[in-house]
Design a protein around this motif. Sequence first.
Motif, PDB file in Angstrom:
ATOM      1  N   ASP A 124      47.146  33.710  19.696  1.00 56.59           N
ATOM      2  CA  ASP A 124      48.302  33.555  20.576  1.00 56.59           C
ATOM      3  C   ASP A 124      49.118  34.835  20.697  1.00 56.59           C
ATOM      4  N   GLY A 125      48.563  35.934  20.201  1.00 56.52           N
ATOM      5  CA  GLY A 125      49.264  37.209  20.295  1.00 56.52           C
ATOM      6  C   GLY A 125      50.153  37.524  19.115  1.00 56.52           C
ATOM      7  N   SER A 126      50.353  36.575  18.208  1.00 57.77           N
ATOM      8  CA  SER A 126      51.209  36.804  17.050  1.00 57.77           C
ATOM      9  C   SER A 126      50.474  37.625  15.996  1.00 57.77           C
ATOM     10  N   ALA A 127      51.235  38.194  15.055  1.00 54.81           N
ATOM     11  CA  ALA A 127      50.627  38.955  13.973  1.00 54.81           C
ATOM     12  C   ALA A 127      49.716  38.077  13.131  1.00 54.81           C
ATOM     13  N   SER A 128      50.125  36.827  12.927  1.00 51.94           N
ATOM     14  CA  SER A 128      49.308  35.911  12.135  1.00 51.94           C
ATOM     15  C   SER A 128      47.964  35.642  12.804  1.00 51.94           C
ATOM     16  N   SER A 129      47.961  35.479  14.122  1.00 55.19           N
ATOM     17  CA  SER A 129      46.706  35.199  14.805  1.00 55.19           C
ATOM     18  C   SER A 129      45.799  36.425  14.825  1.00 55.19           C
ATOM     19  N   LEU A 130      46.383  37.617  14.714  1.00 54.16           N
ATOM     20  CA  LEU A 130      45.546  38.811  14.602  1.00 54.16           C
ATOM     21  C   LEU A 130      44.821  38.842  13.258  1.00 54.16           C
ATOM     22  N   SER A 131      45.435  38.282  12.218  1.00 54.84           N
ATOM     23  CA  SER A 131      44.742  38.145  10.933  1.00 54.84           C
ATOM     24  C   SER A 131      43.548  37.212  11.086  1.00 54.84           C
ATOM     25  N   ALA A 132      43.729  36.128  11.856  1.00 53.35           N
ATOM     26  CA  ALA A 132      42.617  35.217  12.124  1.00 53.35           C
ATOM     27  C   ALA A 132      41.525  35.920  12.923  1.00 53.35           C
ATOM     28  N   LEU A 133      41.917  36.770  13.868  1.00 55.23           N
ATOM     29  CA  LEU A 133      40.944  37.517  14.673  1.00 55.23           C
ATOM     30  C   LEU A 133      40.132  38.456  13.782  1.00 55.23           C
ATOM     31  N   LEU A 135      30.927  35.611  18.893  1.00 49.78           N
ATOM     32  CA  LEU A 135      32.331  35.265  18.679  1.00 49.78           C
ATOM     33  C   LEU A 135      32.959  34.870  20.013  1.00 49.78           C
ATOM     34  N   VAL A 136      33.664  33.742  20.009  1.00 45.06           N
ATOM     35  CA  VAL A 136      34.414  33.299  21.179  1.00 45.06           C
ATOM     36  C   VAL A 136      35.900  33.349  20.830  1.00 45.06           C
ATOM     37  N   VAL A 137      36.652  34.160  21.574  1.00 47.26           N
ATOM     38  CA  VAL A 137      38.086  34.313  21.350  1.00 47.26           C
ATOM     39  C   VAL A 137      38.814  33.574  22.470  1.00 47.26           C
ATOM     40  N   VAL A 138      39.635  32.613  22.096  1.00 49.56           N
ATOM     41  CA  VAL A 138      40.317  31.780  23.088  1.00 49.56           C
ATOM     42  C   VAL A 138      41.828  31.891  22.910  1.00 49.56           C
ATOM     43  N   GLN A 139      42.518  32.153  24.009  1.00 49.21           N
ATOM     44  CA  GLN A 139      43.980  32.095  24.033  1.00 49.21           C
ATOM     45  C   GLN A 139      44.388  31.101  25.118  1.00 49.21           C
ATOM     46  N   VAL A 175      35.322  27.320  13.090  1.00 45.86           N
ATOM     47  CA  VAL A 175      36.556  27.495  13.848  1.00 45.86           C
ATOM     48  C   VAL A 175      37.563  28.212  12.965  1.00 45.86           C
ATOM     49  N   VAL A 176      38.176  29.266  13.483  1.00 45.35           N
ATOM     50  CA  VAL A 176      39.121  30.070  12.719  1.00 45.35           C
ATOM     51  C   VAL A 176      40.483  30.032  13.401  1.00 45.35           C
ATOM     52  N   VAL A 177      41.517  29.697  12.635  1.00 49.99           N
ATOM     53  CA  VAL A 177      42.893  29.720  13.139  1.00 49.99           C
ATOM     54  C   VAL A 177      43.795  30.281  12.049  1.00 49.99           C
ATOM     55  N   SER A 178      44.938  30.810  12.450  1.00 52.25           N
ATOM     56  CA  SER A 178      45.924  31.224  11.454  1.00 52.25           C
ATOM     57  C   SER A 178      46.705  30.004  10.999  1.00 52.25           C
ATOM     58  N   ALA A 179      47.256  30.078   9.807  1.00 54.48           N
ATOM     59  CA  ALA A 179      48.013  28.942   9.276  1.00 54.48           C
ATOM     60  C   ALA A 179      49.177  28.595  10.194  1.00 54.48           C
ATOM     61  N   ARG A 180      49.816  29.627  10.716  1.00 52.67           N
ATOM     62  CA  ARG A 180      50.933  29.390  11.622  1.00 52.67           C
ATOM     63  C   ARG A 180      51.091  30.603  12.507  1.00 52.67           C
ATOM     64  N   GLY A 181      50.997  30.409  13.808  1.00 51.77           N
ATOM     65  CA  GLY A 181      51.098  31.525  14.729  1.00 51.77           C
ATOM     66  C   GLY A 181      52.486  32.115  14.782  1.00 51.77           C
ATOM     67  N   ASP A 182      53.487  31.269  15.015  1.00 47.27           N
ATOM     68  CA  ASP A 182      54.860  31.742  15.040  1.00 47.27           C
ATOM     69  C   ASP A 182      55.542  31.353  13.729  1.00 47.27           C
ATOM     70  N   GLU A 183      56.473  32.171  13.288  1.00 44.50           N
ATOM     71  CA  GLU A 183      57.211  31.949  12.046  1.00 44.50           C
ATOM     72  C   GLU A 183      56.283  31.710  10.856  1.00 44.50           C
TER      73      GLU A 183
END
Length: 281
Positions: free
Chosen positions: A154-163, A177-181, A239-247
């Motif tokens: 989602d563009g957040s720093a956390s989601s870049l860790s997931a990327l 790899l499939v990257v979805v926003q 499936v890879v996601v960050s724990a929390r995109g915002d905050e």
Amino acid sequence: MNAPPDALVVVGVDDSRLSMTAVRLAAREAVLHSRPLRIVHAFNWVADPSEPMPEEPRRPAEELLQRAGAIAFEAQRGVEVSCALVEGPVITTLLRESGSAALLVIGDGGLSAGSDVPTPSDATAVQLAARAGCTVLVAREQLPLTGPVLVGVDGSASSLSALDFAFDTAERHCTDLVVVQVCDPDGADGAPPPEVVEQLAEAVAPWQRKYPSVRVSQQVRTGDPESTLAQETRRAELVVVSARGDEPWRGMLGSVSQAMLYHSVSPVVVVRGAHGVYIQE
């Protein structure tokens, strides 16, 4: 995995078939990342005063660990395995283990059994994914089919860790790899805003240069992030996601990561800091 070289892959087990699937996935990740595997069973035996004291109350737990170790060797002959029988509650035990682990692997506990399943905050997989001190891999009942790694950003720093985790995983798994926003539409035609498409391409570019062998599909979708990603999981190996995109500093799960735990068809990796703070029960 951004963790010290001596950090282990840890898998928590019980006597369920799902736990043995988790062991197989954990063994694969341990070998792919050249890390030892530690199989942990939380032993919380309480004597029943109405029943005679068993001669060897720990024996069933020890036999369970032996079986899990054999399954790990069967799945990955080169894996280095150790087993630990730890007295204490499951969540407390695995949270402690996660504090020094590279990856914690657990079964989903039936979270994905159906679309109408409630979302209890005390479910073991949810608690561990939300509070662990390392990245968490949540296994499903069946081993995943061969397919691409799917990562939601989602563009957040956390989601870049997931990327970052997703690119590394795709390379190690020798898969695409499939990257979805997912975002709101731009105007009445329902098309994604051009600036979001451009921002995603800019975000992916450094990792594509770092991992040139990984074939990447970038997709910007419009609509609801939870349901859109859930549909994409049907063809994914992981499936890879960050724990929390915002905050992300709040420590608990965001809506997308929690939705993936309940609705993803494939195993889910919830990416957290390598040694984050966890709350002991």
